[in-house]
Design an enzyme around this catalytic site. Structure first.
Site, PDB file in Angstrom:
ATOM      1  N   LEU A  29       0.873  -1.175   0.000  1.00  0.00           N
ATOM      2  CA  LEU A  29       0.000   0.000   0.000  1.00  0.00           C
ATOM      3  C   LEU A  29       0.915   1.232   0.000  1.00  0.00           C
ATOM      4  O   LEU A  29       1.220   1.799   1.040  1.00  0.00           O
ATOM      5  CB  LEU A  29      -0.917  -0.047   1.229  1.00  0.00           C
ATOM      6  N   HIS A  30       1.356   1.614  -1.193  1.00  0.00           N
ATOM      7  CA  HIS A  30       2.446   2.596  -1.320  1.00  0.00           C
ATOM      8  C   HIS A  30       2.093   3.990  -0.787  1.00  0.00           C
ATOM      9  O   HIS A  30       2.718   4.497   0.152  1.00  0.00           O
ATOM     10  CB  HIS A  30       2.845   2.746  -2.796  1.00  0.00           C
TER      11      HIS A  30
END
Length: 311
Positions: free
Chosen positions: A240-241
């Site tokens: 989940l950048h």
């Protein structure tokens, strides 16, 4: 006092989660959202940013469309990860709230000129085209920026779009080069950190268990884009950048890194877009970025669930 931020973004499911986190967190005040071409073309990123604002119950947030292509190269997009809309997964209604008529770059310039020096943080979640264009067009604003906290680059995790380059930097390395040479304080959330923020099954279930429209939406978005990364990396979930950027502004102690020199490769066919981080201090090049290397993933997801649970 809430920290004033501009979110520059190319939504993207993970960008969408980052926007939701910002709009539910009193620690930050979103002055505006500027869309850039990246994960999908500009028309879609500008539309997706408004969809997410409406999901957060915030149609008052100002959304602007910016640059539709990199400074010097043809646009590369990532529909293979995010789907043809950029927010594939759940069915989404078109946004009702309008796109502001002003160009995103002009909004960035005007806002930095209007606000007191050192009070606005730029939060780029996509390619750095809008930020670099603003810096080139109005050099007087560069010194007014408080900090640039961005998602991009990699060192130990090397590349995710080429063997050497992370997507956001690869799309517009010339823009990244301008930003990294700007002299402003920069904090980088590279793949080294974001690959530790994995959407494992229990973490996705926690969003679903919120029982809200936003919680379900986040779970469905992660269900969609994690298929690609799980297959590619053989991991328990997808990174989940982009929420790492907002998470850092809210709870910086979740992250650990080093202040190092980072240079952007713009010349080589082989390593174009590479973030060359002097992690071990083997050169005498000036340190220009806090390059994050680790995070407390459980703490990070606890923050995300708690804040999205407020919607």
């Amino acid at each position: 006092m809430a920290r004033k931020i501009i979110i520059d973004t190319d939504p993207g499911q993970d960008d969408a989660v980052a926007i939701l986190l910002a709009l539910t967190s009193p620690e930050v005040e979103v002055l505006g959202i500027t869309a850039v071409a990246g994960n999908v073309p500009l028309e879609l990123t500008a539309k997706n940013a408004r969809i997410v604002c409406e999901l957060a119950g915030r149609p008052d947030v100002k959304v602007f469309a910016g640059c539709d292509r990199p400074l010097r190269h043809t646009l590369v997009t990532a529909e293979h990860v995010h789907g043809k809309t950029g927010l594939d997964g759940p069915k989404l209604a078109d946004p009702v709230m309008p796109l502001r008529p002003e160009h995103a770059v002009d909004f960035i310039i005007d806002t930095l000129r209007a606000e007191p020096t050192g009070t606005v943080t730029l939060c780029p979640l996509g390619p750095l085209t809008n930020i670099a264009t603003a810096f080139e067009k109005a050099p007087d604003i560069v010194g007014k920026v408080q900090e640039i906290v961005l998602m991009g680059g990699a060192y130990f995790q090397v590349g995710n779009i080429t063997p050497a380059a992370e997507f956001n930097i690869y799309v517009d390395p010339e823009a990244a080069d301008i930003v990294f040479k700007s002299g402003r304080p920069i904090t980088v959330m590279p793949l080294d950190v974001t690959h530790k923020a994995l959407t494992t099954a229990p973490r996705v279930q926690a969003f679903r268990d919120l029982g809200s429209k936003a919680g379900t939406m986040v779970a469905e978005w992660t269900d969609f884009f994690e298929r690609f990364d799980k297959e590619k990396y053989g991991s328990a979930g997808a990174p989940l950048h982009d929420p790492c950027v907002i998470g850092y502004l809210i709870q910086p102690d979740l992250f650990q890194g080093r202040h190092v020199n980072v240079e952007i490769e713009t010349q080589s066919d082989l390593t174009r877009g590479m973030t060359v981080a002097d992690w071990w201090g083997v050169t005498d090049r000036a340190k220009n970025a806090m390059f994050m290397g680790d995070l407390d993933a459980d703490g990070f997801f606890a923050l995300l669930v708690e804040r999205i649970g407020r919607l």
